[in-house]
Design a protein around this motif. Structure first.
Motif, mmCIF file in Angstrom:
data_model
loop_
_atom_site.group_PDB
_atom_site.id
_atom_site.type_symbol
_atom_site.label_atom_id
_atom_site.label_comp_id
_atom_site.label_asym_id
_atom_site.label_seq_id
_atom_site.Cartn_x
_atom_site.Cartn_y
_atom_site.Cartn_z
ATOM 1 N N PHE A 284 0.851 -1.194 0.000
ATOM 2 C CA PHE A 284 0.000 0.000 0.000
ATOM 3 C C PHE A 284 0.883 1.239 0.000
ATOM 4 O O PHE A 284 1.362 1.670 1.051
ATOM 5 N N ASP A 285 1.098 1.825 -1.171
ATOM 6 C CA ASP A 285 2.047 2.931 -1.287
ATOM 7 C C ASP A 285 1.647 4.155 -0.478
ATOM 8 O O ASP A 285 2.497 4.930 -0.069
ATOM 9 N N GLY A 286 0.347 4.337 -0.248
ATOM 10 C CA GLY A 286 -0.094 5.547 0.437
ATOM 11 C C GLY A 286 -0.132 5.415 1.954
ATOM 12 O O GLY A 286 -0.493 6.355 2.653
ATOM 13 N N LEU A 287 0.205 4.224 2.472
ATOM 14 C CA LEU A 287 0.124 4.004 3.917
ATOM 15 C C LEU A 287 1.516 3.952 4.529
ATOM 16 O O LEU A 287 2.514 3.753 3.826
ATOM 17 N N SER A 288 1.578 4.117 5.840
ATOM 18 C CA SER A 288 2.850 3.951 6.525
ATOM 19 C C SER A 288 3.105 2.464 6.734
ATOM 20 O O SER A 288 2.198 1.642 6.627
ATOM 21 N N ASP B 278 1.020 1.128 9.684
ATOM 22 C CA ASP B 278 -0.404 0.972 9.384
ATOM 23 C C ASP B 278 -0.640 -0.234 8.474
ATOM 24 O O ASP B 278 -1.653 -0.923 8.591
ATOM 25 N N ASP C 160 7.219 4.574 10.664
ATOM 26 C CA ASP C 160 6.389 5.720 10.308
ATOM 27 C C ASP C 160 6.616 6.216 8.881
ATOM 28 O O ASP C 160 6.049 7.207 8.462
ATOM 29 N N GLN C 161 7.469 5.528 8.147
ATOM 30 C CA GLN C 161 7.711 5.916 6.754
ATOM 31 C C GLN C 161 6.553 5.476 5.865
ATOM 32 O O GLN C 161 5.890 4.483 6.131
ATOM 33 N N LEU C 162 6.375 6.229 4.775
ATOM 34 C CA LEU C 162 5.432 5.772 3.770
ATOM 35 C C LEU C 162 6.031 4.591 3.028
ATOM 36 O O LEU C 162 7.235 4.558 2.761
ATOM 37 N N VAL D 296 8.419 4.976 -0.074
ATOM 38 C CA VAL D 296 9.819 5.401 -0.060
ATOM 39 C C VAL D 296 10.774 4.262 0.328
ATOM 40 O O VAL D 296 11.984 4.460 0.366
#
Ligand SMILES: Nc1ncnc2c1ncn2[C@@H]1O[C@H](COP(=O)(O)OP(=O)(O)OP(=O)(O)O)[C@@H](O)[C@H]1O
Ligand SMILES: [Mg+2]
Lengths: 261, 348
Positions: free
Chosen positions: A104-108, A111, A154-156, A159
């Motif tokens: 899920f690229d948009g999540l941390s 998460d 906590d990184q997306l 990245v």
């Protein structure tokens, strides 16, 4: 090492985790799986080897329901799951990783793993935010420690490096008390250090958690499995212990022959 | 060493920051204070025509933002959902056209209207979640068109082309809710409630799951989520917001007809949401203010015939410079503002 258990577990008339009978998958004219029979015991660690296009990933897709099989029967811990939707199979304790990372690229990072923990609970539609002491969050952090991603929690996801994404794939499969895991080439593209970490993670899994691992690297495959299945053209053509497979003349001709040109 | 090395498209905030979530509390308090104090300086016309109307259209665009921004589902049927609520209020409550008008009290019609809207939205969602991308737009456009045409041709339930008029807003404790200041505060209250609920819900298990489904549906299923149920539930929740907006809309206009839920209205909502930006729930309200201001005052500036042209050009310019709408322009501006002092390499 876990090497003490395998022999005893194999010889025992152990319960069956996964039982495939005549599993076939057709893509139009192409027969990607041709009547595959396979039985994996509870807690067994199995490697599946085979050349490109042999049907290994297709076999995983049939087991998980990503792309259900054309014909045949699949039993999971005694229950017929052939017709169940993918998510229902997961809720029964089946997990998988993907050959090409599906994240899920948009999540941390945190998460993502938290969702993996919640997906198999009844609170997957909860409209409440998880509290910091939420059991799913705590499990997510533990798993991130196991795969070595806790610094990046906590990184997306977008990245992360390739190796980190592969580790996150593993983390997603470990979440929520799995009973059986399908690893699709988890070591592909990893550095030697990352490979060593991967082997350590696999060997540290609880004894009752079995898995099938697809692995092109014979060395890795033989180090993390107690039984090996060879596939070719959608069929199983040889099965045996790592030692038997390594010594097999036919296997050496086909498999190693390919690898070393 | 250069600070400008692996930076992606200009304006994206640093990925190390928390994922898009809650902007500063201070900004929210400032905005809330300004909106609460607006009646002290603004005329009744501004409060209702600009304020209340922007809040209602913003709510509708917010219901689209929930689906499109978090769920990746672009719906053109949000005005249809609002219409379900609006028609329910007109039919079950009072109206002046002598068709239906059962005279139920507002505290009965409103919950029923919103329930119908949410269930209708879930049904539309259930029909459309099998599709993706452009096909979702097309199927929801088809549903919106069909509903508007059906309302136009059906007299038994919808009173056809004429629709319903004379629909009063209720009176509460002797206060007419449709009086300018009361109506403004009513819309502000509902909008604030929905806005906060969306902000909060975006980081709930369900909200995270919706965003994850948008990013990778196959992986979500492989984690045990029923993605169809997840998305239909999102439609249901967005339907509650659109239903609330529909009730306010019918109180605002005092009437509802097939034109209210027509294709032009449907596209208007999409324009508002895109102009504002779909990345954060404040975007739809920004977009609504801009579009309502243009619609209200452009007539004086460029003449009645051309105000749609002006909206079209504004739309084009904003989307051309920032696919993320006004929100994107803002964060780009902020990004540059923040970037400059952080460039040690460039100065030398
Ligand atoms: N979705 C699909 N549609 C059509 N053909 C497919 C599909 N998925 C796989 N195939 C075909 O099925 C055959 C088996 O593919 P599969 O991916 O299972 O091989 P594999 O053993 O995993 O190979 P690799 O080592 O390259 O991952 C291949 O010929 C492939 O082209
Ligand atoms: Mg494969």
């Amino acid at each position: 090492m876990t090497d003490a258990h395998p022999a005893s577990r194999l010889s025992a008339e152990g319960a069956t985790a996964l039982d495939l009978r005549g599993v076939t998958k057709r893509f139009g004219a192409l027969q990607a799986l041709v009547g595959v029979d396979m039985r994996v015991r509870v807690g067994e660690r199995r490697a599946v080897l085979g050349s490109n296009g042999a049907g290994k990933t297709t076999l995983f897709n049939a087991i998980t329901g990503d792309f259900p099989c054309t014909s045949g029967r699949i039993r999971f811990f005694g229950d017929d799951i052939t017709l169940l939707p993918a998510e229902e199979r997961i809720r029964r304790g089946l997990r998988r990783t993907y050959q090409i990372s599906q994240l899920f690229d948009g999540l941390s990072v945190r998460d993502s793993v938290f969702l993996a923990c919640r997906g198999v609970s009844r609170r997957r539609l909860s409209l409440l935010r998880p509290r910091t002491d939420d059991s799913g969050m705590e499990q997510a952090l533990r798993i991130l420690q196991v795969v070595g991603l806790d610094d990046l929690r906590d990184q997306l996801v977008s990245v992360l490096s390739h190796g980190q994404k592969r580790q996150l794939e593993i983390a997603l499969a470990l979440a929520g008390a799995p009973r059986f895991i399908l690893f699709d080439e988890p070591a592909a593209g990893l550095s030697p250090t990352e490979r060593r970490d991967l082997v350590a993670i696999l060997n540290a899994l609880p004894a009752h958690v079995g898995y099938i691992i697809i692995e092109h690297d014979l060395d890795v495959a033989l180090r993390v499995s107690e039984y090996v299945t060879m596939m070719h053209n959608g069929k199983i053509f040889k099965e045996g212990t790592p030692a038997e497979i390594e010594d097999d003349a036919e296997v050496q001709a086909i498999y190693l022959g390919h690898g070393h040109g | 060493m250069s600070a400008a090395s692996p930076r992606p498209a200009a304006g994206r905030s640093l990925p190390a920051a928390a994922p898009p979530g809650d902007p500063s509390v201070g900004a929210h308090l400032g905005l809330a204070a300004a909106l609460l104090l607006l009646p002290a300086v603004a005329s009744g016309f501004i409060l209702v025509q600009i304020g209340a109307q922007s809040l209602i259209l913003g709510l509708l665009a917010l219901s689209l933002m929930v689906l499109a921004g978090y769920g990746g589902m672009i719906s053109l049927a949000q005005i249809t959902v609002a219409g379900i609520a609006g028609y329910t209020v007109a039919i079950l409550g009072e109206n002046s056209v002598a068709v239906h008008g059962f005279g139920w009290p507002w505290w009965l019609t409103v919950p029923v209207a919103i329930t119908f809207a949410a269930l209708g939205a879930a049904l539309i969602g259930w029909i459309s979640v099998r599709t993706q991308g452009i096909y979702t737009i097309m199927i929801t456009l088809a549903i919106a068109t069909a509903m508007s045409l059906f309302a136009q041709q059906n007299y038994t339930l919808f009173n056809g082309f004429e629709g319903f008029a004379g629909i009063p807003a209720p009176t509460l404790f002797g206060q007419r809710l449709r009086a300018p200041m009361a109506f403004y505060y009513l819309c502000l209250g509902v909008a604030a409630l929905c806005y906060v609920a969306v902000l909060y819900g975006a980081r709930s298990t369900f909200g995270l799951g919706l965003q994850a489904t948008r990013d990778n549906q196959r992986r979500m299923r492989a984690l045990g989520f029923d993605t169809t149920a997840h998305k239909v539930f999102a439609w249901f929740l967005a339907g509650i917001i659109a239903g609330l907006a529909g009730v306010l809309l019918v109180w605002f206009q005092g009437r509802i007809s097939p034109g209210t839920i027509g294709v032009a209205a449907a596209i208007n909502i999409l324009v508002i949401a895109v102009v504002g930006g779909l990345r954060h729930p404040i975007g739809p309200f920004l977009g609504a203010v801009v579009v309502v201001l243009i619609q209200t005052f452009a007539t004086d500036v460029v003449g009645a015939a051309r105000h749609n042209t002006l909206i079209g050009i504004t739309f084009l310019v904003i989307v051309y410079f920032s696919p993320d709408g006004l929100l994107g322009l803002w964060s780009r501006f902020q990004g540059q503002f923040r970037q400059n002092p952080l460039r040690p390499g460039d100065g030398a």
